[in-house]
Design a protein around this motif. Structure first.
Motif, mmCIF file in Angstrom:
data_model
loop_
_atom_site.group_PDB
_atom_site.id
_atom_site.type_symbol
_atom_site.label_atom_id
_atom_site.label_comp_id
_atom_site.label_asym_id
_atom_site.label_seq_id
_atom_site.Cartn_x
_atom_site.Cartn_y
_atom_site.Cartn_z
ATOM 1 N N SER A 1 0.848 -1.202 0.000
ATOM 2 C CA SER A 1 0.000 0.000 0.000
ATOM 3 C C SER A 1 0.874 1.239 0.000
ATOM 4 C CB SER A 1 -0.912 0.006 1.238
ATOM 5 O OG SER A 1 -1.853 1.061 1.165
ATOM 6 N N ASP A 2 0.314 2.328 -0.523
ATOM 7 C CA ASP A 2 0.955 3.649 -0.433
ATOM 8 C C ASP A 2 2.351 3.656 -1.050
ATOM 9 O OD1 ASP A 2 -0.963 5.367 1.559
ATOM 10 O OD2 ASP A 2 -0.934 3.259 2.144
ATOM 11 N N CYS B 1 -3.133 -1.483 -2.254
ATOM 12 C CA CYS B 1 -4.222 -0.857 -1.483
ATOM 13 C C CYS B 1 -4.289 0.658 -1.591
ATOM 14 C CB CYS B 1 -4.098 -1.249 -0.007
ATOM 15 S SG CYS B 1 -4.900 -2.806 0.390
ATOM 16 N N GLY B 2 -3.970 1.197 -2.735
ATOM 17 C CA GLY B 2 -4.219 2.616 -2.959
ATOM 18 C C GLY B 2 -3.021 3.514 -2.704
ATOM 19 N N ASP B 3 -3.144 4.776 -3.170
ATOM 20 C CA ASP B 3 -2.030 5.717 -3.230
ATOM 21 C C ASP B 3 -0.858 5.055 -3.940
ATOM 22 O OD1 ASP B 3 -3.597 7.564 -1.972
ATOM 23 O OD2 ASP B 3 -2.358 7.781 -0.185
ATOM 24 N N GLY C 1 -6.540 5.085 -3.878
ATOM 25 C CA GLY C 1 -6.431 5.900 -2.678
ATOM 26 C C GLY C 1 -6.713 7.339 -3.023
ATOM 27 N N HIS D 1 -8.397 1.402 0.816
ATOM 28 C CA HIS D 1 -7.371 2.336 1.264
ATOM 29 C C HIS D 1 -7.685 2.852 2.670
ATOM 30 C CE1 HIS D 1 -4.007 4.996 0.712
ATOM 31 N NE2 HIS D 1 -4.740 6.069 0.956
ATOM 32 N N TRP D 2 -8.987 2.957 2.996
ATOM 33 C CA TRP D 2 -9.412 3.659 4.206
ATOM 34 C C TRP D 2 -9.890 2.691 5.292
ATOM 35 C CZ3 TRP D 2 -10.637 4.892 -0.792
ATOM 36 C CH2 TRP D 2 -10.202 6.136 -1.276
ATOM 37 N N THR E 1 -6.153 -2.546 5.031
ATOM 38 C CA THR E 1 -6.234 -1.126 4.679
ATOM 39 C C THR E 1 -4.846 -0.493 4.736
ATOM 40 O OG1 THR E 1 -6.697 -0.534 6.993
ATOM 41 C CG2 THR E 1 -8.587 -0.868 5.541
ATOM 42 N N HIS F 1 -3.179 3.856 3.988
ATOM 43 C CA HIS F 1 -3.494 5.264 4.229
ATOM 44 C C HIS F 1 -2.803 5.878 5.435
ATOM 45 C CE1 HIS F 1 -5.702 8.846 3.420
ATOM 46 N NE2 HIS F 1 -6.690 8.683 4.257
ATOM 47 N N SER G 1 3.215 1.630 4.868
ATOM 48 C CA SER G 1 3.467 2.319 3.607
ATOM 49 C C SER G 1 4.666 1.692 2.912
ATOM 50 C CB SER G 1 3.727 3.806 3.847
ATOM 51 O OG SER G 1 4.113 4.435 2.638
#
Length: 313
Positions: free
Chosen positions: A42-43, A77-79, A110, A199-200, A237, A239, A264
């Motif tokens: 993620s991220d 998972c986003g970003d 994200g 993401h959240w 998740t 974020h 991250s």
């Protein structure tokens, strides 16, 4: 148009190369009894002018390619990008096209991917359409909406999204709630656990890290839906950039729901005074008959960390 995107991405990926050398083959804890496995990051926050993040992604893909038993899915998972720019997307998907060997790549959005910022041109709809366009040009898993699902080895992977620009929070439309209700119902009928990705995180799960960095006004409504059916849910998740904690602070149990926050991958993990803050971290999930094992791995250094979690299914 997809051929043009692939051409540009391939050219960009050609000029980005960094190798840490040979990578040792690594294996699951119990290869003979493994039912399926997947990797979660993620991220990543890839940027056009940030070579370290480009290299992180390359090493991540190379690492997974050297697994004795390859992951059946890679979930992001986003970003995944910093600003949702076409240039950033071209680099990211170019690197995926060149280095990734995992068959199923599932992308979540994200806020940095779809919510306009100072470096973005266009509005939410522009960024949404760009995300879908790149996904469908490069990945086998095609999508029509930012929320989507896949069934892999009999297990349902559900990817949530935000249906408008809600800043750092999430907005879930009535259509997405209705879709999620149906997905959870079908998953309950299978008898297998659900792997849910967004993401959240919900508001009351990791609230002491970053109060605004959660679902927002619809958190209770989402929680109510997640407990509607008799599903065993593992909810991953990002974020929050939480890093890893000795005391398991990034994990929370709530009845049949296990919440797991993903460190991250691309930028600093400082939230909540984490014990491990380095970048390049990801989660390797191994599914067995009666348990899910989540192992934290440095996909950039190509080594396991000491963190390993076991959950009953």
């Amino acid at each position: 148009m997809s051929w043009f995107l692939k051409l540009i991405s391939s050219v960009l990926a050609f000029f980005i190369f960094s190798s840490s050398g040979e990578i040792a083959v690594y294996a699951p804890l119990d290869k003979d009894n493994l039912k399926t496995s997947f990797t979660v990051i993620s991220d990543g926050h890839i940027e056009g002018n940030n070579s370290e993040r480009h290299k992180n992604y390359i090493e991540c893909f190379r690492d997974m390619a050297n697994a004795e038993v390859k992951s059946r899915a890679l979930v992001m998972c986003g970003d995944n990008t910093m600003n949702g720019q076409a240039f950033e997307s071209s680099i990211l998907y170019g690197l995926i096209n060149k280095y990734n060997t995992v068959e199923n790549v599932l992308m979540a959005v994200g806020n940095h991917d779809i919510c306009p910022g100072k470096h973005n041109s266009g509005d939410y709809e522009d960024l949404k359409n760009r995300f879908i366009k790149y996904n469908n040009a490069f990945l086998e898993h095609k999508i029509e909406n930012l929320y989507h699902s896949a069934v892999i080895d009999g297990y349902r992977y559900i990817i949530l999204s935000s249906d408008k620009d809600a800043g750092v929070a999430q907005y879930i439309s009535p259509e997405q709630f209705e879709w999620l209700d149906n997905e959870l119902k079908m998953a309950a009928e299978s008898g297998n656990p659900v792997f849910l990705f967004s993401h959240w995180p919900l508001n009351d799960v990791f609230e002491k890290v970053w109060q605004e960095g959660h679902v927002g006004e619809q958190s209770e409504e989402l929680h109510s839906l997640l407990t509607k059916y008799d599903n065993r849910i593992f909810f991953f998740t990002g974020h929050l950039h939480m890093g890893i904690f000795e005391n398991g602070k990034g994990i929370k149990e709530d009845g049949k729901i296990t919440y797991i926050n993903v460190p991250s991958f691309g930028s600093e993990n400082g939230g909540g005074n984490a014990d491990v803050q380095e970048t390049g971290l990801g989660l390797q999930a191994e599914v067995y008959d009666k348990e899910l094992v989540v192992r934290v791995r440095s996909l950039v250094k190509h080594e396991w960390t000491e963190f390993e979690y076991h959950f009953d299914i």
